[in-house]
Design an enzyme around this catalytic site. Sequence first.
Site, PDB file in Angstrom:
ATOM      1  N   ASP A 186       5.821   1.388   7.084  1.00  0.00           N
ATOM      2  CA  ASP A 186       4.415   1.130   6.801  1.00  0.00           C
ATOM      3  C   ASP A 186       3.872   2.160   5.808  1.00  0.00           C
ATOM      4  O   ASP A 186       3.331   3.172   6.219  1.00  0.00           O
ATOM      5  CB  ASP A 186       3.617   1.172   8.106  1.00  0.00           C
ATOM      6  CG  ASP A 186       2.177   0.748   7.943  1.00  0.00           C
ATOM      7  OD1 ASP A 186       1.851   0.104   6.933  1.00  0.00           O
ATOM      8  OD2 ASP A 186       1.375   1.058   8.838  1.00  0.00           O
ATOM      9  N   HIS A 225       0.826  -1.209   0.000  1.00  0.00           N
ATOM     10  CA  HIS A 225       0.000   0.000   0.000  1.00  0.00           C
ATOM     11  C   HIS A 225       0.859   1.258   0.000  1.00  0.00           C
ATOM     12  O   HIS A 225       1.907   1.338   0.640  1.00  0.00           O
ATOM     13  CB  HIS A 225      -1.028   0.003   1.135  1.00  0.00           C
ATOM     14  CG  HIS A 225      -0.479   0.123   2.527  1.00  0.00           C
ATOM     15  ND1 HIS A 225      -0.242   1.332   3.131  1.00  0.00           N
ATOM     16  CD2 HIS A 225      -0.170  -0.822   3.444  1.00  0.00           C
ATOM     17  CE1 HIS A 225       0.190   1.131   4.364  1.00  0.00           C
ATOM     18  NE2 HIS A 225       0.256  -0.167   4.577  1.00  0.00           N
ATOM     19  N   GLU A 228      -5.218   2.128   1.997  1.00  0.00           N
ATOM     20  CA  GLU A 228      -5.248   0.911   2.800  1.00  0.00           C
ATOM     21  C   GLU A 228      -5.526   1.222   4.260  1.00  0.00           C
ATOM     22  O   GLU A 228      -6.247   0.484   4.940  1.00  0.00           O
ATOM     23  CB  GLU A 228      -3.904   0.165   2.677  1.00  0.00           C
ATOM     24  CG  GLU A 228      -3.855  -1.182   3.392  1.00  0.00           C
ATOM     25  CD  GLU A 228      -3.330  -1.113   4.830  1.00  0.00           C
ATOM     26  OE1 GLU A 228      -3.362  -2.155   5.510  1.00  0.00           O
ATOM     27  OE2 GLU A 228      -2.914  -0.025   5.260  1.00  0.00           O
ATOM     28  N   GLU A 229      -4.943   2.303   4.754  1.00  0.00           N
ATOM     29  CA  GLU A 229      -4.991   2.605   6.186  1.00  0.00           C
ATOM     30  C   GLU A 229      -6.383   2.976   6.683  1.00  0.00           C
ATOM     31  O   GLU A 229      -6.600   3.093   7.886  1.00  0.00           O
ATOM     32  CB  GLU A 229      -4.015   3.743   6.514  1.00  0.00           C
ATOM     33  CG  GLU A 229      -2.546   3.431   6.239  1.00  0.00           C
ATOM     34  CD  GLU A 229      -1.933   2.482   7.254  1.00  0.00           C
ATOM     35  OE1 GLU A 229      -2.685   1.903   8.055  1.00  0.00           O
ATOM     36  OE2 GLU A 229      -0.703   2.329   7.246  1.00  0.00           O
ATOM     37  N   HIS A 257       2.359   4.488  12.124  1.00  0.00           N
ATOM     38  CA  HIS A 257       1.226   5.403  12.315  1.00  0.00           C
ATOM     39  C   HIS A 257       1.608   6.623  13.140  1.00  0.00           C
ATOM     40  O   HIS A 257       0.734   7.289  13.694  1.00  0.00           O
ATOM     41  CB  HIS A 257       0.027   4.698  12.963  1.00  0.00           C
ATOM     42  CG  HIS A 257      -0.515   3.574  12.142  1.00  0.00           C
ATOM     43  ND1 HIS A 257      -1.544   2.752  12.571  1.00  0.00           N
ATOM     44  CD2 HIS A 257      -0.186   3.123  10.896  1.00  0.00           C
ATOM     45  CE1 HIS A 257      -1.818   1.854  11.633  1.00  0.00           C
ATOM     46  NE2 HIS A 257      -0.994   2.064  10.618  1.00  0.00           N
ATOM     47  N   ASP A 280       3.479  -5.816   3.006  1.00  0.00           N
ATOM     48  CA  ASP A 280       3.102  -4.715   3.890  1.00  0.00           C
ATOM     49  C   ASP A 280       4.018  -4.754   5.107  1.00  0.00           C
ATOM     50  O   ASP A 280       3.809  -5.536   6.025  1.00  0.00           O
ATOM     51  CB  ASP A 280       1.648  -4.851   4.310  1.00  0.00           C
ATOM     52  CG  ASP A 280       1.146  -3.632   5.090  1.00  0.00           C
ATOM     53  OD1 ASP A 280       1.975  -2.776   5.450  1.00  0.00           O
ATOM     54  OD2 ASP A 280      -0.065  -3.538   5.315  1.00  0.00           O
TER      55      ASP A 280
END
Length: 515
Positions: free
Chosen positions: A238, A218, A272-273, A377, A300
């Site tokens: 990520d 992603h 995606e998130e 994140h 991922d």
Amino acid sequence: MVKKLIPAAVAALLLASAPSFAADKLHWITLGDAAYKQLQKMAPQAIAKHSVMADNGAQSLADGEKAHLVQVSEKQMFALSHAVHHELKRCGGFMFHPTEAAGRAALAGRNNLLAVKASRPSYAITQQSTVNAVLPNMQASNIAQTINDLSNFVNRYYQTQGGVDASAWLMNKWKTIAGSRTDISVAQFTHASWKQKSVIVTINGTDNPNEIVVLGGHLDSINTSGTTETTRAPGADDDASGIATMTEVLRALVANGYKPRRTIKMMAYAAEEVGLRGSQEIANSFASSNANVVGVMQLDMTNYKGGANDIYLFTDYTDVQQTAFVKNLITTYLPGVTVGSDKCGYACSDHASWFNKGYFTTMPFESPMNSSNPYIHTVNDTFANSRNQADHALKFAKMAAAFAIELGSQGAAPPSGDRTETFSGSLARGASKSFGPFKLAANGTFKASTTGSGDIDLYVKKGGVPTTTSYSCKSDGSTSTETCSTTSTTNTDVYVLVYGYTAGNYNLTVTYKAQ
């Protein structure tokens, strides 16, 4: 050390501090038991509209996990994403759906997918000469450069200009790698409901282009403290690491002149998130057209080594046979790489979008879930916090290249009758490259010839890859113009080797009667 907040306090804090959303729009999501429990802690009024026993692949119903359809506000969905990461140590955990009907269809899942015409590959490992020529040329430094380039965007969130710009940047990078190859195309996939576009590179199959092998990762990144145009979300691990890993696979295949028999597609998914939205739209479109996707691998997070093993193959929401095949690939081509297994739960990454449509999926991961990268994140998901190296991701790149070549090379046999195939490339002094197998029919003639520059020698062998000392025929004059022929009374495989006696370029033409 600050004491860890209890989950209820975390939920209240997140709901209070979440970014303001226009009219706090309501959405439908599906999620597994663990994420549903987190949601109910922060929003007890969010009651499942529909629940079913989850089909999680290898374990089937043995674990007793349920999947639930719930309507939530944007603020609740934002807080849920944060809680899933911090409390469950997961990157995903729910799937977004535009309508209740779409959510119910997702829960019906694989039980309603008999119309999908996916062919099960043989999973035989037969392409050692090609794979072993590609893997040594793959470089961690190339992966590191792409990770840093993607991390330099302020963020790659699906609704920001940074997310849009990252998509355009990646499309141009992949086009540059493809160069003049007319069998390779790069395009963006437009999503009507948000700004960021997915990016897809396609290497057309020579013999069986309707069978498709997919590598995915992603493109977007998120900071769950609230992502705006100016919020820093580098997303180095990520999932810049997964996109960079795929990019190195593409570069290596092109540099080696590899042409698959099946079509290979590499996909950088948007959004995606926020519920696997980009991959869902793409997988839905493929399933709607009955696309014959014979294998899907999701990359991922590949560059943070958090466990004793190197690669962890997830056993839930993945295909048992394909995952065993990937483990065999690692054993065959990466003997020093150790393999573990783990579970990641419902909708933990984009492979779930394909799995939910009945396709064969595998999800290799960088660490066990309980020791996954703690920085994702956040503003701290940086290359520095993956130890300023891409050596770990290189293992995934080599595994993914082997996956693409082995599945990409095993398409339907070429049509019977007279056949001509051409190849070109360059060789350093003392270097060689092999081709095949070519399926020679009984009582057929096989002829290989080269032209070019320098001094290129030519070797042909029935039943195995030739060497300069083991061959059925050879042509080793003092130029690059060589010809070598052989025949067979039975159906057989024939291989060709070109050898650089001195450095030079070659154009190889192979003509034969195909089986």
